[in-house]
Design a protein around this motif. Structure first.
Motif, PDB file in Angstrom:
ATOM      1  N   UNK A 154      12.805   2.156   6.727  1.00 17.18           N
ATOM      2  CA  UNK A 154      12.496   1.426   5.434  1.00 17.18           C
ATOM      3  C   UNK A 154      11.404   1.922   4.656  1.00 17.18           C
ATOM      4  N   UNK A 155      11.606   2.542   3.551  1.00 13.24           N
ATOM      5  CA  UNK A 155      10.572   3.645   2.848  1.00 13.24           C
ATOM      6  C   UNK A 155       9.453   2.841   2.282  1.00 13.24           C
ATOM      7  N   UNK A 156       9.553   1.455   2.136  1.00 16.18           N
ATOM      8  CA  UNK A 156       8.549   0.517   1.646  1.00 16.18           C
ATOM      9  C   UNK A 156       7.123   0.817   2.424  1.00 16.18           C
ATOM     10  N   UNK A 157       6.235   1.276   1.733  1.00 15.25           N
ATOM     11  CA  UNK A 157       4.992   1.388   2.514  1.00 15.25           C
ATOM     12  C   UNK A 157       4.497   2.617   3.427  1.00 15.25           C
ATOM     13  N   UNK A 158       5.697   3.419   3.363  1.00 13.85           N
ATOM     14  CA  UNK A 158       5.702   4.793   4.156  1.00 13.85           C
ATOM     15  C   UNK A 158       4.241   5.427   3.596  1.00 13.85           C
ATOM     16  N   UNK A 159       3.915   5.623   2.568  1.00 13.62           N
ATOM     17  CA  UNK A 159       2.773   6.367   2.113  1.00 13.62           C
ATOM     18  C   UNK A 159       1.725   5.747   2.819  1.00 13.62           C
ATOM     19  N   UNK A 160       1.513   4.272   2.719  1.00 12.48           N
ATOM     20  CA  UNK A 160       0.265   3.844   3.336  1.00 12.48           C
ATOM     21  C   UNK A 160       0.205   3.923   4.800  1.00 12.48           C
ATOM     22  N   UNK A 161       1.220   3.817   5.391  1.00 15.91           N
ATOM     23  CA  UNK A 161       1.274   4.010   7.020  1.00 15.91           C
ATOM     24  C   UNK A 161       0.636   5.556   7.270  1.00 15.91           C
ATOM     25  N   UNK A 162       1.385   6.556   6.406  1.00 18.37           N
ATOM     26  CA  UNK A 162       0.817   7.812   6.785  1.00 18.37           C
ATOM     27  C   UNK A 162      -0.679   8.039   6.373  1.00 18.37           C
ATOM     28  N   UNK A 163      -1.173   7.241   5.247  1.00 22.32           N
ATOM     29  CA  UNK A 163      -2.553   7.515   5.100  1.00 22.32           C
ATOM     30  C   UNK A 163      -3.263   6.956   6.124  1.00 22.32           C
ATOM     31  N   UNK A 164      -2.878   5.589   6.728  1.00 25.22           N
ATOM     32  CA  UNK A 164      -3.610   5.179   7.770  1.00 25.22           C
ATOM     33  C   UNK A 164      -3.581   6.130   9.133  1.00 25.22           C
ATOM     34  N   UNK A 165      -2.417   6.603   9.422  1.00 26.88           N
ATOM     35  CA  UNK A 165      -2.342   7.326  10.390  1.00 26.88           C
ATOM     36  C   UNK A 165      -3.389   8.637  10.282  1.00 26.88           C
TER      37      UNK A 165
END
Length: 252
Positions: A154-165
């Protein structure tokens, strides 16, 4: 396919969403919060909308990675190779999982996935400050694999999760976080999109149109990312995520 919208309105809505997504992805992630709902609004079924959205925003990651070329070149080569490989493997696994998920089940998961991504991004800095042992690099790669699987699914929010990581694993430089986020997003999206295309899950007319505008938005967003206050960027992403989550919960 157009959900009752005039054809010119479909192109306008999806094009504007793609341009905004390219900008948003380059700055802080969350661009699929625009492209995915726009495609659903245009009448594309959720599973196909997710695959098409992933393809639409993937070139934007390349454009924004180019905008952070200096930050990428400053990182050790072995680190880049290792992370890119992990992201690629995770993207393929996630795409495979999506293709075997029943459409009805996926539609029910969408708002929860959006909300989870938004809350993790919002809590990232707080967790990083409170979790003294979380920044150790030993779980950075396993975390990246998990996020890449999510991104392929699910591509939605991918960038957000990577930044959180990257925030949780102790990376203090926002521009470096953005550079790694964009590079890994491009790699895993490229491979997952190839899997979606092979399975016939992509709506090509909208995908090609949105790809062009998302690429332009990615280039523009990379330039803006170095100028906008971090606080503004964070609140923009969080607000977008919460609004889109609420919209999809209302559709359940």
């Amino acid at each position: 396919m157009n959900g009752g919208l005039p054809l010119d309105a479909v192109w306008l809505v999806t094009g504007a969403a793609a341009l905004g997504a390219g900008v948003l992805n380059a700055i802080a992630g969350g661009g699929s919060f625009l492209t995915f709902p726009a495609l659903v609004f245009a009448g594309v079924p959720p599973l196909a909308a997710n695959a098409t959205s992933a393809m639409a925003v993937s070139p934007g990651y390349l454009g924004s990675s180019w905008g952070f070329k200096a930050e990428i070149q400053a990182l050790p080569t072995h680190t880049l190779r290792r992370e890119v490989s992990v992201a690629a493997i995770g993207g393929l696994i996630g795409a495979g999982l999506l293709l075997v998920t029943p459409a009805r089940l996926f539609s029910g998961l969408v708002p929860w996935l959006l909300l989870l991504a938004t809350l993790l991004f919002a809590a990232g800095p707080w967790i990083a400050r409170r979790g003294s042992g979380l920044g150790h690099p030993t779980w950075r790669l396993p975390g990246l694999l998990a996020v890449a699987i999510y991104g392929g699914y699910f591509n939605g929010g991918l960038g957000i999760l990577l930044m959180a990581l990257y925030t949780l694993t102790g990376e203090p430089r926002l521009n470096t976080v953005n550079a790694l986020k964009n590079l890994n997003s491009f790699v895993l999206s490229l491979l997952s999109v190839a899997a979606f295309a092979a399975a016939g899950a992509i709506v090509w007319p909208q995908a090609l149109w949105m790809m062009t505008l998302a690429t332009a938005g990615g280039w523009l967003g990379a330039r803006l990312a170095k100028r906008l206050p971090v606080r503004w960027v964070r609140w923009l992403v969080i607000s977008t995520g919460l609004v889109m989550s609420a919209v999809f919960f209302s559709r359940l």
